[in-house]
Scaffold this motif. Structure first.
Motif, PDB file in Angstrom:
ATOM      1  N   VAL A   1      12.555   5.093  -2.362  1.00  0.00           N
ATOM      2  CA  VAL A   1      12.760   4.173  -1.252  1.00  0.00           C
ATOM      3  C   VAL A   1      12.715   4.917   0.079  1.00  0.00           C
ATOM      4  CG1 VAL A   1      14.482   2.706  -0.126  1.00  0.00           C
ATOM      5  CG2 VAL A   1      14.037   2.455  -2.566  1.00  0.00           C
ATOM      6  N   SER A   2      13.315   6.128   0.104  1.00  0.00           N
ATOM      7  CA  SER A   2      13.357   6.831   1.391  1.00  0.00           C
ATOM      8  C   SER A   2      11.960   7.279   1.817  1.00  0.00           C
ATOM      9  CB  SER A   2      14.321   8.011   1.340  1.00  0.00           C
ATOM     10  OG  SER A   2      13.945   8.891   0.320  1.00  0.00           O
ATOM     11  N   GLU A   3      11.123   7.660   0.835  1.00  0.00           N
ATOM     12  CA  GLU A   3       9.744   8.002   1.176  1.00  0.00           C
ATOM     13  C   GLU A   3       9.007   6.790   1.725  1.00  0.00           C
ATOM     14  OE1 GLU A   3       7.116  10.628  -1.482  1.00  0.00           O
ATOM     15  OE2 GLU A   3       8.868  10.197  -2.720  1.00  0.00           O
ATOM     16  N   LEU A   4       9.231   5.654   1.086  1.00  0.00           N
ATOM     17  CA  LEU A   4       8.571   4.424   1.531  1.00  0.00           C
ATOM     18  C   LEU A   4       8.979   4.097   2.963  1.00  0.00           C
ATOM     19  CD1 LEU A   4       6.998   1.809   1.187  1.00  0.00           C
ATOM     20  CD2 LEU A   4       8.895   0.867  -0.110  1.00  0.00           C
ATOM     21  N   GLN A   5      10.289   4.220   3.239  1.00  0.00           N
ATOM     22  CA  GLN A   5      10.764   3.919   4.588  1.00  0.00           C
ATOM     23  C   GLN A   5      10.200   4.913   5.594  1.00  0.00           C
ATOM     24  OE1 GLN A   5      14.715   1.356   4.073  1.00  0.00           O
ATOM     25  NE2 GLN A   5      15.123   3.541   4.109  1.00  0.00           N
ATOM     26  N   ALA A   6      10.078   6.171   5.169  1.00  0.00           N
ATOM     27  CA  ALA A   6       9.535   7.186   6.071  1.00  0.00           C
ATOM     28  C   ALA A   6       8.086   6.849   6.431  1.00  0.00           C
ATOM     29  CB  ALA A   6       9.611   8.558   5.428  1.00  0.00           C
ATOM     30  N   ARG A   7       7.332   6.377   5.441  1.00  0.00           N
ATOM     31  CA  ARG A   7       5.936   6.015   5.695  1.00  0.00           C
ATOM     32  C   ARG A   7       5.830   4.832   6.654  1.00  0.00           C
ATOM     33  NH1 ARG A   7       0.880   6.283   3.189  1.00  0.00           N
ATOM     34  NH2 ARG A   7       0.566   8.356   2.382  1.00  0.00           N
ATOM     35  N   LEU A   8       6.685   3.826   6.436  1.00  0.00           N
ATOM     36  CA  LEU A   8       6.682   2.667   7.331  1.00  0.00           C
ATOM     37  C   LEU A   8       7.062   3.100   8.746  1.00  0.00           C
ATOM     38  CD1 LEU A   8       8.359  -0.045   5.087  1.00  0.00           C
ATOM     39  CD2 LEU A   8       5.990   0.011   5.847  1.00  0.00           C
ATOM     40  N   ALA A   9       8.052   4.000   8.831  1.00  0.00           N
ATOM     41  CA  ALA A   9       8.490   4.470  10.142  1.00  0.00           C
ATOM     42  C   ALA A   9       7.355   5.212  10.848  1.00  0.00           C
ATOM     43  CB  ALA A   9       9.713   5.370   9.997  1.00  0.00           C
ATOM     44  N   ASP A  10       6.605   5.995  10.086  1.00  0.00           N
ATOM     45  CA  ASP A  10       5.450   6.702  10.655  1.00  0.00           C
ATOM     46  C   ASP A  10       4.474   5.735  11.310  1.00  0.00           C
ATOM     47  OD1 ASP A  10       6.042   9.246  10.214  1.00  0.00           O
ATOM     48  OD2 ASP A  10       4.665   9.585   8.533  1.00  0.00           O
ATOM     49  N   MET A  11       4.176   4.658  10.595  1.00  0.00           N
ATOM     50  CA  MET A  11       3.227   3.685  11.136  1.00  0.00           C
ATOM     51  C   MET A  11       3.833   2.995  12.357  1.00  0.00           C
ATOM     52  SD  MET A  11       0.939   2.112   8.199  1.00  0.00           S
ATOM     53  CE  MET A  11       1.465   2.253   6.546  1.00  0.00           C
ATOM     54  N   GLY A  12       5.144   2.737  12.305  1.00  0.00           N
ATOM     55  CA  GLY A  12       5.820   2.153  13.457  1.00  0.00           C
ATOM     56  C   GLY A  12       5.718   3.065  14.668  1.00  0.00           C
TER      57      GLY A  12
ATOM     58  N   LEU B   1      16.269  -0.763   0.316  1.00  0.00           N
ATOM     59  CA  LEU B   1      15.029  -0.798   1.090  1.00  0.00           C
ATOM     60  C   LEU B   1      15.139  -1.795   2.237  1.00  0.00           C
ATOM     61  CD1 LEU B   1      11.972  -0.229   1.538  1.00  0.00           C
ATOM     62  CD2 LEU B   1      11.530  -2.135  -0.001  1.00  0.00           C
ATOM     63  N   ASN B   2      14.868  -1.323   3.438  1.00  0.00           N
ATOM     64  CA  ASN B   2      14.810  -2.225   4.584  1.00  0.00           C
ATOM     65  C   ASN B   2      13.509  -1.963   5.331  1.00  0.00           C
ATOM     66  OD1 ASN B   2      15.129  -3.666   6.990  1.00  0.00           O
ATOM     67  ND2 ASN B   2      17.351  -3.500   6.853  1.00  0.00           N
ATOM     68  N   CYS B   3      12.622  -2.953   5.305  1.00  0.00           N
ATOM     69  CA  CYS B   3      11.305  -2.754   5.895  1.00  0.00           C
ATOM     70  C   CYS B   3      11.351  -2.705   7.412  1.00  0.00           C
ATOM     71  CB  CYS B   3      10.334  -3.821   5.416  1.00  0.00           C
ATOM     72  SG  CYS B   3       9.981  -3.619   3.670  1.00  0.00           S
ATOM     73  N   ALA B   4      12.529  -2.977   7.988  1.00  0.00           N
ATOM     74  CA  ALA B   4      12.675  -2.793   9.424  1.00  0.00           C
ATOM     75  C   ALA B   4      12.599  -1.314   9.787  1.00  0.00           C
ATOM     76  CB  ALA B   4      13.972  -3.402   9.922  1.00  0.00           C
ATOM     77  N   ALA B   5      12.463  -0.448   8.786  1.00  0.00           N
ATOM     78  CA  ALA B   5      12.176   0.961   9.054  1.00  0.00           C
ATOM     79  C   ALA B   5      10.953   1.067   9.955  1.00  0.00           C
ATOM     80  CB  ALA B   5      11.927   1.719   7.750  1.00  0.00           C
ATOM     81  N   PHE B   6      10.047   0.110   9.791  1.00  0.00           N
ATOM     82  CA  PHE B   6       8.864   0.032  10.644  1.00  0.00           C
ATOM     83  C   PHE B   6       9.266  -0.154  12.110  1.00  0.00           C
ATOM     84  CE2 PHE B   6       5.485  -2.709  12.499  1.00  0.00           C
ATOM     85  CZ  PHE B   6       4.408  -1.839  12.384  1.00  0.00           C
ATOM     86  N   THR B   7      10.172  -1.111  12.360  1.00  0.00           N
ATOM     87  CA  THR B   7      10.664  -1.343  13.722  1.00  0.00           C
ATOM     88  C   THR B   7      11.421  -0.119  14.232  1.00  0.00           C
ATOM     89  OG1 THR B   7      11.102  -3.558  12.864  1.00  0.00           O
ATOM     90  CG2 THR B   7      11.697  -3.138  15.135  1.00  0.00           C
ATOM     91  N   ALA B   8      12.195   0.513  13.338  1.00  0.00           N
ATOM     92  CA  ALA B   8      12.924   1.723  13.726  1.00  0.00           C
ATOM     93  C   ALA B   8      11.947   2.781  14.225  1.00  0.00           C
ATOM     94  CB  ALA B   8      13.734   2.250  12.548  1.00  0.00           C
TER      95      ALA B   8
ATOM     96  N   TYR C   1       0.838  -1.198   0.000  1.00  0.00           N
ATOM     97  CA  TYR C   1       0.000   0.000   0.000  1.00  0.00           C
ATOM     98  C   TYR C   1       0.877   1.253   0.000  1.00  0.00           C
ATOM     99  CZ  TYR C   1      -2.975   3.715   1.839  1.00  0.00           C
ATOM    100  OH  TYR C   1      -3.618   4.906   2.022  1.00  0.00           O
ATOM    101  N   CYS C   2       1.870   1.259   0.876  1.00  0.00           N
ATOM    102  CA  CYS C   2       2.769   2.422   0.952  1.00  0.00           C
ATOM    103  C   CYS C   2       3.530   2.610  -0.351  1.00  0.00           C
ATOM    104  CB  CYS C   2       3.771   2.255   2.088  1.00  0.00           C
ATOM    105  SG  CYS C   2       3.017   2.271   3.708  1.00  0.00           S
ATOM    106  N   GLN C   3       3.988   1.480  -0.893  1.00  0.00           N
ATOM    107  CA  GLN C   3       4.793   1.537  -2.106  1.00  0.00           C
ATOM    108  C   GLN C   3       4.033   2.195  -3.263  1.00  0.00           C
ATOM    109  OE1 GLN C   3       6.178  -2.321  -3.218  1.00  0.00           O
ATOM    110  NE2 GLN C   3       8.022  -1.497  -4.171  1.00  0.00           N
ATOM    111  N   ASN C   4       2.718   1.976  -3.300  1.00  0.00           N
ATOM    112  CA  ASN C   4       1.930   2.544  -4.391  1.00  0.00           C
ATOM    113  C   ASN C   4       1.721   4.044  -4.249  1.00  0.00           C
ATOM    114  OD1 ASN C   4       1.630   0.122  -5.642  1.00  0.00           O
ATOM    115  ND2 ASN C   4      -0.265  -0.395  -4.561  1.00  0.00           N
ATOM    116  N   ARG C   5       2.108   4.592  -3.139  1.00  0.00           N
ATOM    117  CA  ARG C   5       1.826   6.012  -2.906  1.00  0.00           C
ATOM    118  C   ARG C   5       3.092   6.843  -2.775  1.00  0.00           C
ATOM    119  NH1 ARG C   5      -3.628   6.346  -1.320  1.00  0.00           N
ATOM    120  NH2 ARG C   5      -3.338   8.381  -0.433  1.00  0.00           N
ATOM    121  N   VAL C   6       4.246   6.275  -3.074  1.00  0.00           N
ATOM    122  CA  VAL C   6       5.489   7.037  -2.934  1.00  0.00           C
ATOM    123  C   VAL C   6       6.327   6.934  -4.209  1.00  0.00           C
ATOM    124  CG1 VAL C   6       5.603   6.682  -0.447  1.00  0.00           C
ATOM    125  CG2 VAL C   6       6.722   5.063  -1.968  1.00  0.00           C
ATOM    126  N   TYR C   7       7.348   7.795  -4.298  1.00  0.00           N
ATOM    127  CA  TYR C   7       8.203   7.795  -5.477  1.00  0.00           C
ATOM    128  C   TYR C   7       9.604   7.282  -5.208  1.00  0.00           C
ATOM    129  CZ  TYR C   7       4.416  10.564  -7.324  1.00  0.00           C
ATOM    130  OH  TYR C   7       3.180  10.972  -7.729  1.00  0.00           O
TER     131      TYR C   7
END
Lengths: 181, 223
Positions: B82-93, B172-179, B74-80
Motif C-alpha cells: 500500500v505504501s508503494e502504491l501511495q508513493a507512486r500516486l504522490a509522485d504523479m500528484g 489505502l487512501n488515494c488522496a495520496a495523489f492530492t498530497a 495501473y499503479c497497483q499492478n506494479r507495486v507490492y
C-alpha cells in the motif's frame, strides 16, 4: 468502481478541465519513465483506454438514454455529438466517409488532453492521446462492434488538425457461455 | 546566522522568479529573440503565445473519475504494498502540482508569491482547491502541540468519491495523489514540507514543514 452519488447534477457541477489535463499529463510522463520506448507507451495507453471504454459504455448508456444505433453513420453521430460532448466537452466533426460507409474520421478542433502540451524531440513517435483510441474501441466492443481506431493526424506532431480514423471491422456475435443453452 | 542566510537566498529567488516571468512574457508578446536564452526561443513554440486564462472546455467529472481509477489500477499492478502504491500516486500528484503552481500564481496572484506560511496555506486552501476541485477545502487547522504541522481536512475528497477501498487494504487512501500536489506546490514555493494523506474526519492531509521554514517564519515575524 462506485458511481458518483447524486447522479446527473454532480456530473455537471465540476466542469473543469485543468485537473484532468494535468493528471493525464502526469500519467503519460509516468508511462514514459516505466517503458523503454514510445511504441510500448502507445500500446499501454491504448490498453488503459480499452479498460476505461469497457466500463464507460454502461455509464454512457445510462446517462444519455441513447437507443440502439441502426447503422455505422448513426454510431458516428452519437460518438461525436453525444459522447465526446458529454465527457470531454467538445464536439468533433464527422467527415471523410469511405465509399462503402465503413470508415470515417473524427476531426477534433481542440483536444483537452493536449492543452499546453509539447512533445520533446526524443518522443517523436509518441501518440500522446492514444488513450482515446482505446476508449472508443473498448466501448464499441461492448455493444458488439469491432472497430479499428487510430490517430491519422495530430496537432502535437505538427499536423494542422487532430484526426481520429475509425474503421468498422465486424459485428461481434454474442457468445453464450459454454453449457448455458 | 543560518536562518538569516536562508531568508536572503529565498528573497533573491523570488526576485529571479519574477524577472524570469517578465522575460517569458516579453517573448510571448513580441517574439524577439535577440540576446534571449536559447530555451525561450527554441522552436518558436506556439504555446508561449497562448493566454493563461482558464480553459473553456468543460470535461466531465466522470471522465476524470475513469482516468483516475485506471491510473490507480495501473499503479497497483506494479507495486507490492500500500505504501508503494501511495508513493507512486504522490509522485504523479507532484508532477501535477509543479505544473499548476506557476499558472495559478500568474493568473490569480498577478505573479506575486507568498512569503508567509499562513498565506501559502490559504493560497492552497482557496485558490489551488478551487482551480482543481471547484470548491475551497473544508478546513485548515494547525496542530495544537506542534508549530510545524498543519492539516487540510476534506470530508469527501473528489479523488476518493469513486474509489471503494478493499477491506484488506483499508489504510489505502488515494488522496495520496492530492498530497503529492500539495507537497509540490509548497516545496516549489520555497516552503519545503512533507505531505501525507490519512483517514481522519474524512480525509486529512498532514503537512509537516521543514524546521528551516518555521525558523524563517519566526524571524520574519520578529521584524
Amino acid at each position: 468502481y462506485v458511481r458518483p452519488q447524486g447522479g446527473a447534477q454532480d456530473f455537471k457541477k465540476w466542469g473543469n478541465s485543468e485537473l484532468f489535463t494535468l493528471t493525464y499529463g502526469a500519467l503519460v510522463t509516468q508511462l514514459c519513465k516505466d517503458y523503454e520506448n514510445d511504441e510500448e507507451v502507445n500500446k499501454q495507453l491504448d490498453k488503459m483506454g480499452y479498460n476505461i471504454g469497457v466500463r464507460l459504455i454502461e455509464d454512457f448508456l445510462a446517462r444519455s438514454s441513447v437507443g440502439r444505433c441502426h447503422d455505422f453513420r448513426e454510431t458516428a453521430d452519437v460518438i461525436a455529438k453525444v459522447a465526446f460532448k458529454m465527457y470531454l466537452g467538445i464536439t468533433p466533426s464527422v467527415t471523410n466517409w469511405s465509399p462503402a460507409g465503413d470508415e470515417f474520421s473524427l476531426i477534433l478542433e481542440s483536444n483537452p488532453l493536449v492543452d499546453f502540451v509539447e512533445l520533446p524531440d526524443n518522443h517523436s513517435t509518441l501518440i500522446y492521446s492514444n488513450l482515446l483510441c482505446g476508449v472508443l474501441r473498448g466501448a464499441l466492443e461492448m455493444v458488439q462492434m469491432a472497430v479499428d481506431v487510430r490517430f491519422a493526424q495530430d496537432t502535437l506532431r505538427g499536423d494542422n488538425v487532430t484526426e481520429i480514423r475509425m474503421k468498422f471491422i465486424k459485428r461481434i456475435e454474442e457468445n453464450l457461455p459454454a453449457g448455458d443453452e | 546566522m543560518f536562518a538569516e542566510g536562508s531568508v536572503s537566498i529565498f528573497m533573491i529567488s523570488l526576485i529571479l522568479y519574477t524577472a524570469s516571468c517578465q522575460v517569458a512574457n516579453k517573448v510571448s508578446l513580441c517574439s524577439v529573440d535577440t540576446n534571449m536564452d536559447v530555451s525561450f526561443t527554441k522552436g518558436k513554440s506556439a504555446i508561449l503565445e497562448r493566454p493563461l486564462s482558464r480553459p473553456k472546455t468543460e470535461v466531465s467529472l466522470s471522465a476524470f473519475a475513469f482516468l483516475f481509477s485506471e491510473m490507480v489500477q495501473y499503479c497497483q499492478n506494479r507495486v507490492y504494498s500500500v505504501s508503494e502504491l501511495q508513493a507512486r500516486l504522490a509522485d504523479m500528484g507532484q508532477s501535477v502540482g509543479a505544473s499548476l503552481l506557476d499558472v495559478l500564481v500568474l493568473r490569480e496572484k498577478n505573479g506575486k508569491r507568498e512569503t508567509k506560511v499562513l498565506n501559502i496555506l490559504l493560497f492552497i486552501k482557496v485558490n489551488v482547491w478551487k482551480a482543481l476541485f471547484g470548491k475551497e477545502a473544508d478546513k485548515l487547522e494547525q496542530a495544537n502541540d506542534d508549530d510545524k504541522t498543519y492539516y487540510i481536512i476534506e470530508k469527501e475528497p473528489l479523488v476518493n468519491a469513486f474509489i471503494s477501498v478493499p477491506k484488506e487494504n483499508s489504510t489505502l487512501n488515494c488522496a495520496a495523489f492530492t498530497a503529492g500536489i500539495v507537497e509540490a506546490i509548497l516545496t516549489h514555493s520555497g516552503f519545503p514540507a512533507k505531505v501525507t494523506a490519512h483517514w481522519h474526519k474524512g480525509t486529512t492531509l498532514m503537512i509537516k514543514f521543514d524546521e528551516a521554514v518555521i525558523a524563517r517564519e519566526k524571524q520574519l515575524d520578529g521584524r
